[in-house]
Design a protein around this motif. Structure first.
Motif, PDB file in Angstrom:
ATOM      1  N   ASP A 107      -2.199  14.969  45.102  1.00 45.91           N
ATOM      2  CA  ASP A 107      -2.148  14.658  46.532  1.00 45.91           C
ATOM      3  C   ASP A 107      -0.748  14.152  46.840  1.00 45.91           C
ATOM      4  OD1 ASP A 107      -2.467  13.834  49.126  1.00 45.91           O
ATOM      5  OD2 ASP A 107      -4.232  12.579  48.764  1.00 45.91           O
ATOM      6  N   HIS A 108       0.127  15.064  47.226  1.00 45.68           N
ATOM      7  CA  HIS A 108       1.537  14.726  47.423  1.00 45.68           C
ATOM      8  C   HIS A 108       2.085  15.541  48.589  1.00 45.68           C
ATOM      9  CE1 HIS A 108       5.698  13.738  46.582  1.00 45.68           C
ATOM     10  NE2 HIS A 108       6.000  15.020  46.406  1.00 45.68           N
ATOM     11  N   ALA A 109       2.435  14.844  49.662  1.00 42.64           N
ATOM     12  CA  ALA A 109       2.947  15.520  50.853  1.00 42.64           C
ATOM     13  C   ALA A 109       4.263  16.232  50.547  1.00 42.64           C
ATOM     14  CB  ALA A 109       3.139  14.500  51.982  1.00 42.64           C
ATOM     15  N   GLN A 126       4.358  17.287  55.090  1.00 39.31           N
ATOM     16  CA  GLN A 126       3.002  17.698  55.473  1.00 39.31           C
ATOM     17  C   GLN A 126       2.036  17.447  54.324  1.00 39.31           C
ATOM     18  OE1 GLN A 126       4.470  21.746  56.249  1.00 39.31           O
ATOM     19  NE2 GLN A 126       3.701  21.552  58.333  1.00 39.31           N
ATOM     20  N   GLU A 127       0.805  17.085  54.681  1.00 42.07           N
ATOM     21  CA  GLU A 127      -0.217  16.844  53.669  1.00 42.07           C
ATOM     22  C   GLU A 127      -0.343  18.055  52.746  1.00 42.07           C
ATOM     23  OE1 GLU A 127      -4.847  15.363  53.602  1.00 42.07           O
ATOM     24  OE2 GLU A 127      -4.291  16.955  55.002  1.00 42.07           O
ATOM     25  N   LYS A 129      -2.472  19.190  49.038  1.00 42.01           N
ATOM     26  CA  LYS A 129      -3.396  18.823  47.976  1.00 42.01           C
ATOM     27  C   LYS A 129      -3.710  20.045  47.109  1.00 42.01           C
ATOM     28  CE  LYS A 129      -5.702  15.139  50.583  1.00 42.01           C
ATOM     29  NZ  LYS A 129      -7.009  14.624  51.092  1.00 42.01           N
ATOM     30  N   THR A 161      -4.776  22.834  50.473  1.00 39.50           N
ATOM     31  CA  THR A 161      -3.945  23.017  51.665  1.00 39.50           C
ATOM     32  C   THR A 161      -3.028  24.196  51.354  1.00 39.50           C
ATOM     33  OG1 THR A 161      -2.320  21.434  50.806  1.00 39.50           O
ATOM     34  CG2 THR A 161      -3.961  20.564  52.359  1.00 39.50           C
ATOM     35  N   ARG A 163       0.770  24.949  51.726  1.00 40.36           N
ATOM     36  CA  ARG A 163       2.188  24.745  52.022  1.00 40.36           C
ATOM     37  C   ARG A 163       3.025  25.723  51.206  1.00 40.36           C
ATOM     38  NH1 ARG A 163       0.379  22.562  56.350  1.00 40.36           N
ATOM     39  NH2 ARG A 163      -0.721  20.584  56.001  1.00 40.36           N
ATOM     40  N   GLN A 166       3.624  25.486  47.347  1.00 42.10           N
ATOM     41  CA  GLN A 166       2.890  24.245  47.067  1.00 42.10           C
ATOM     42  C   GLN A 166       2.598  24.071  45.578  1.00 42.10           C
ATOM     43  OE1 GLN A 166      -0.430  23.108  49.627  1.00 42.10           O
ATOM     44  NE2 GLN A 166      -1.655  22.587  47.827  1.00 42.10           N
TER      45      GLN A 166
END
Length: 243
Positions: A107-109, A126-127, A129, A161, A163, A166
């Motif tokens: 869990d690292h934005a 941004q969030e 996970k 999520t 990103r 990511q």
């Protein structure tokens, strides 16, 4: 690396409104500014394969192989784009440096990477996970820093999520970079392992997607098994249960 020989797309699923293919490594999803002489793109190959216009539902990086979905009409694109990560799920296999926890939630934005082709850059974190599960570990006689050997792990990663980069950035964040990652990994180790295994690639593969069908509402789950260089390395590491 340019793709000179015409790649083949293996069809994993197809119906009247969408299809899922297996994208080979080192093939761009579509033409971009980084094409650098590439002759073939997954979008073009899928259009020719299905004989109609197609829309990619998401992008896989050039070095990432695996399940890639295309829609056959804008209505399907819109319907699938409205699904959340709880209903539209993607899972990946990766070979990473070291041995991580058996299971962990990363869990690292993340801040959006700088894109030189965009006039307006988003800078807010941004969030982000990612759920990680360690499947297998091994040790190879390749030096890493002050150590004479290198521990490697096969992990399964689920995006909670979506990103940009990511998974690759999250694995760097927890100090278990993906082997073969030229941007977020360790260059000397990547080169040493490429020589040891006799093959050079980013060890990241989209192994499965699951979603609610935009017309029927039923759940569809599709698996893309490891093959090619990734599978050969997994065999070499004696992780044959995951091929």
């Amino acid at each position: 690396m340019c793709t000179d020989q015409k790649p083949l797309l293996k069809v994993l699923y197809q119906d009247d409104c969408l299809a899922v293919v297996s994208k080979p490594e080192k093939l761009l999803t579509h033409r971009t500014e980084i094409a650098n002489g590439d002759q073939y793109f997954a979008l073009q190959l899928a259009r020719d394969l299905f004989g109609k216009r197609v829309w990619p539902l998401y992008r896989l990086d050039r070095g990432t192989s695996g399940a890639l979905m295309f829609a056959f009409d804008p209505q399907t694109v819109s319907a699938l784009a409205q699904q959340t990560h709880e209903t539209f799920q993607k899972q990946y296999f990766a070979i990473v440096r070291g041995t991580s926890e058996k299971t962990m939630l990363i869990d690292h934005a993340l801040k959006p990477p700088v894109d030189p082709y965009l006039r307006v850059q988003k800078t807010e974190a941004q969030e982000a996970k990612t759920l990680l599960t360690t499947l297998a570990s091994a040790e190879v006689p390749v030096s890493s820093g002050k150590y004479e050997t290198t521990r490697l792990s096969l992990v399964k990663l689920e995006l909670l999520t979506g990103r940009r980069h990511q998974i690759r950035r999250h694995m760097k964040f927890i100090a278990h970079p993906i082997i073969g990652d030229a941007t977020y990994g360790k260059g000397p180790l990547n080169r040493a392992l490429a020589e040891y295994f006799g093959r050079d690639r980013l060890y990241l593969h989209c192994c499965g997607i699951s979603f609610l069908h935009p017309r029927t509402g039923t759940r569809v789950s599709i698996t893309d098994r490891l093959d090619g260089d990734f599978a050969e390395t997994v065999k070499q590491l004696r992780w044959v249960n995951y091929i």
